[in-house]
Design a protein around this motif. Structure first.
Motif, short mmCIF file in Angstrom:
data_model
loop_
_atom_site.label_atom_id
_atom_site.label_comp_id
_atom_site.label_asym_id
_atom_site.label_seq_id
_atom_site.Cartn_x
_atom_site.Cartn_y
_atom_site.Cartn_z
N ARG A 81 -3.76 4.80 1.53
CA ARG A 81 -4.49 4.92 2.80
C ARG A 81 -5.44 3.74 3.03
O ARG A 81 -5.64 3.32 4.17
CB ARG A 81 -5.26 6.23 2.83
N ARG A 82 -6.01 3.21 1.96
CA ARG A 82 -7.02 2.16 2.10
C ARG A 82 -6.41 0.76 2.17
O ARG A 82 -6.92 -0.10 2.90
CB ARG A 82 -7.98 2.23 0.91
N PHE A 83 -5.32 0.50 1.42
CA PHE A 83 -4.85 -0.87 1.26
C PHE A 83 -3.43 -1.14 1.76
O PHE A 83 -3.03 -2.29 1.85
CB PHE A 83 -4.92 -1.28 -0.22
N ARG A 84 -2.65 -0.14 2.06
CA ARG A 84 -1.26 -0.36 2.47
C ARG A 84 -1.21 -1.02 3.84
O ARG A 84 -1.86 -0.60 4.78
CB ARG A 84 -0.52 0.98 2.50
N ILE A 99 -2.32 -3.96 4.75
CA ILE A 99 -3.42 -4.88 5.05
C ILE A 99 -2.93 -6.30 4.75
O ILE A 99 -2.34 -6.54 3.69
CB ILE A 99 -4.67 -4.53 4.23
N PRO A 100 -3.17 -7.26 5.66
CA PRO A 100 -2.66 -8.62 5.46
C PRO A 100 -3.14 -9.29 4.17
O PRO A 100 -2.39 -9.99 3.52
CB PRO A 100 -3.17 -9.39 6.68
N ASP A 101 -4.41 -9.11 3.80
CA ASP A 101 -4.95 -9.74 2.60
C ASP A 101 -5.54 -8.65 1.70
O ASP A 101 -6.75 -8.41 1.69
CB ASP A 101 -6.02 -10.77 2.97
N PRO A 102 -4.68 -7.98 0.92
CA PRO A 102 -5.17 -6.85 0.11
C PRO A 102 -6.18 -7.26 -0.95
O PRO A 102 -7.08 -6.48 -1.29
CB PRO A 102 -3.91 -6.28 -0.52
N GLU A 103 -6.08 -8.49 -1.46
CA GLU A 103 -7.03 -8.92 -2.49
C GLU A 103 -8.44 -9.04 -1.93
O GLU A 103 -9.41 -8.59 -2.54
CB GLU A 103 -6.58 -10.25 -3.09
N ALA A 104 -8.57 -9.61 -0.74
CA ALA A 104 -9.88 -9.71 -0.11
C ALA A 104 -10.42 -8.32 0.26
O ALA A 104 -11.61 -8.05 0.10
CB ALA A 104 -9.80 -10.58 1.15
N ALA A 105 -9.53 -7.44 0.70
CA ALA A 105 -9.94 -6.07 1.03
C ALA A 105 -10.42 -5.34 -0.22
O ALA A 105 -11.38 -4.56 -0.17
CB ALA A 105 -8.79 -5.31 1.68
N ALA A 106 -9.78 -5.60 -1.35
CA ALA A 106 -10.19 -4.96 -2.61
C ALA A 106 -11.57 -5.45 -3.04
O ALA A 106 -12.40 -4.66 -3.49
CB ALA A 106 -9.15 -5.25 -3.69
N LYS A 129 -8.44 -4.32 -7.00
CA LYS A 129 -7.34 -5.27 -6.81
C LYS A 129 -6.02 -4.66 -7.30
O LYS A 129 -4.99 -4.81 -6.65
CB LYS A 129 -7.62 -6.58 -7.55
N SER A 130 -6.06 -3.99 -8.44
CA SER A 130 -4.85 -3.33 -8.95
C SER A 130 -4.38 -2.24 -8.01
O SER A 130 -3.19 -2.07 -7.78
CB SER A 130 -5.11 -2.74 -10.33
N ALA A 131 -5.35 -1.49 -7.47
CA ALA A 131 -5.00 -0.43 -6.52
C ALA A 131 -4.35 -1.01 -5.27
O ALA A 131 -3.34 -0.48 -4.78
CB ALA A 131 -6.25 0.37 -6.15
N ALA A 132 -4.90 -2.10 -4.76
CA ALA A 132 -4.35 -2.72 -3.57
C ALA A 132 -2.97 -3.31 -3.85
O ALA A 132 -2.04 -3.16 -3.04
CB ALA A 132 -5.29 -3.82 -3.07
N ASP A 133 -2.81 -3.92 -4.99
CA ASP A 133 -1.53 -4.52 -5.37
C ASP A 133 -0.46 -3.45 -5.60
O ASP A 133 0.71 -3.65 -5.30
CB ASP A 133 -1.72 -5.37 -6.63
N GLY A 134 -0.85 -2.31 -6.12
CA GLY A 134 0.09 -1.27 -6.48
C GLY A 134 0.75 -0.56 -5.31
O GLY A 134 1.75 0.15 -5.50
N VAL A 135 0.22 -0.72 -4.10
CA VAL A 135 0.80 -0.03 -2.95
C VAL A 135 1.40 -1.00 -1.93
O VAL A 135 1.64 -0.62 -0.79
CB VAL A 135 -0.23 0.89 -2.26
N GLN A 136 1.66 -2.21 -2.35
CA GLN A 136 2.19 -3.20 -1.41
C GLN A 136 3.70 -3.12 -1.22
O GLN A 136 4.22 -3.57 -0.21
CB GLN A 136 1.78 -4.62 -1.83
N GLY A 156 -4.09 11.17 -6.91
CA GLY A 156 -5.18 11.02 -5.95
C GLY A 156 -5.51 9.56 -5.70
O GLY A 156 -5.72 9.14 -4.55
N PHE A 157 -5.52 8.76 -6.76
CA PHE A 157 -5.78 7.33 -6.61
C PHE A 157 -4.65 6.63 -5.85
O PHE A 157 -4.89 5.71 -5.08
CB PHE A 157 -6.00 6.66 -7.96
N ILE A 158 -3.43 7.07 -6.07
CA ILE A 158 -2.31 6.47 -5.33
C ILE A 158 -2.45 6.76 -3.84
O ILE A 158 -2.29 5.86 -3.01
CB ILE A 158 -0.96 6.99 -5.88
N VAL A 159 -2.79 8.00 -3.49
CA VAL A 159 -2.98 8.35 -2.08
C VAL A 159 -4.15 7.55 -1.49
O VAL A 159 -4.05 6.99 -0.39
CB VAL A 159 -3.22 9.88 -1.93
N TYR A 160 -5.26 7.48 -2.23
CA TYR A 160 -6.42 6.71 -1.77
C TYR A 160 -6.01 5.25 -1.54
O TYR A 160 -6.34 4.66 -0.50
CB TYR A 160 -7.55 6.79 -2.80
#
Length: 162
Positions: A142-145, A147-154, A69-76, A135-139
Motif C-alpha cells: 500500500r505504501r510503496f507499490r 511509486i516512481p522512486d521507491p528508494e527515496a520514498a523509503a 528500503k527492503s520493504a519498498a524493493d520487495g513489492v516492486q 501485515g508488513f507485505i500489505v503495508y
C-alpha cells in the motif's frame, strides 16, 4: 548531556521504558536463534530504548532506513510479492505442523522427546511471525507499490516515522 546519558523524563516512565526496551532486545536476540520474530523484537527494543538513550537512537536510524528500503524493493515486482507471501504462508504452515507435533520420523537421530521441542508455544511464535510478515507485505504494498522512486520514498518514510 553525555551521549549515553538518559534523557530527562519521569522516573517511573523511564524505568518502565528501560525494562520493556531491554526485555524486547533480549527476547529478540534469543528469537534470532529460536523460532520467532527476532529482528522485529530487536528493532522494537531499540525503538523503545531510543526514547531514553541516544546510542539506541543512532543504531535504530540506519536499521529503519534499510528496513523501509527492503520493504519498498520487495513489492516492486509480482514475483517478489508472491514469493514473500508464499514464504510467510509456509512459515505459518510450519508453525501449525510444529504445534501438532507429529511423531518423530525414523531418520531422527535423537530421542523422540527432542523432536519439535516447544509444541504449540513454538508453533504459535512461528504463526505470529507469519502474520506479522503478511501485515508488513500489505503495508509495503500500500505504501510503496507503483511509486516512481521507491528508494527515496523509503528514506522519507524512515524520517517521517520519528
Amino acid at each position: 548531556m553525555t551521549a549515553d546519558a538518559p534523557r530527562k523524563s519521569r522516573p517511573v516512565r523511564r524505568i518502565v521504558l528501560e525494562v520493556v526496551g531491554w526485555l524486547l532486545l533480549l527476547a529478540g536476540a534469543a528469537a534470532i536463534f529460536l523460532p520467532g520474530p527476532g529482528l522485529l523484537l530487536v528493532v522494537a527494543g531499540l525503538a523503545v530504548l531510543s526514547k531514553q538513550y541516544e546510542w539506541a537512537e543512532r543504531r535504530l536510524e540506519p536499521v529503519k532506513v534499510m528496513a523501509f528500503k527492503s520493504a519498498a524493493d520487495g513489492v516492486q515486482t509480482w514475483p517478489r510479492i508472491i514469493a514473500s507471501c508464499a514464504g510467510a504462508l509456509a512459515l505459518a504452515a510450519i508453525g501449525v505442523y510444529w504445534g501438532i507435533r507429529p511423531p518423530a520420523p525414523d531418520w531422527w537421530p535423537l530421542r523422540d522427546s527432542w523432536w519439535l521441542i516447544g509444541g504449540w508455544g513454538t508453533g504459535a511464535t512461528l504463526i505470529l511471525s507469519s502474520v506479522i510478515a503478511l501485515g508488513f507485505i500489505v503495508y509495503s504494498f500500500r505504501r510503496f507499490r507503483g511509486i516512481p522512486d521507491p528508494e527515496a520514498a523509503a528514506e522519507r518514510a524512515a524520517r517521517e516515522d520519528d
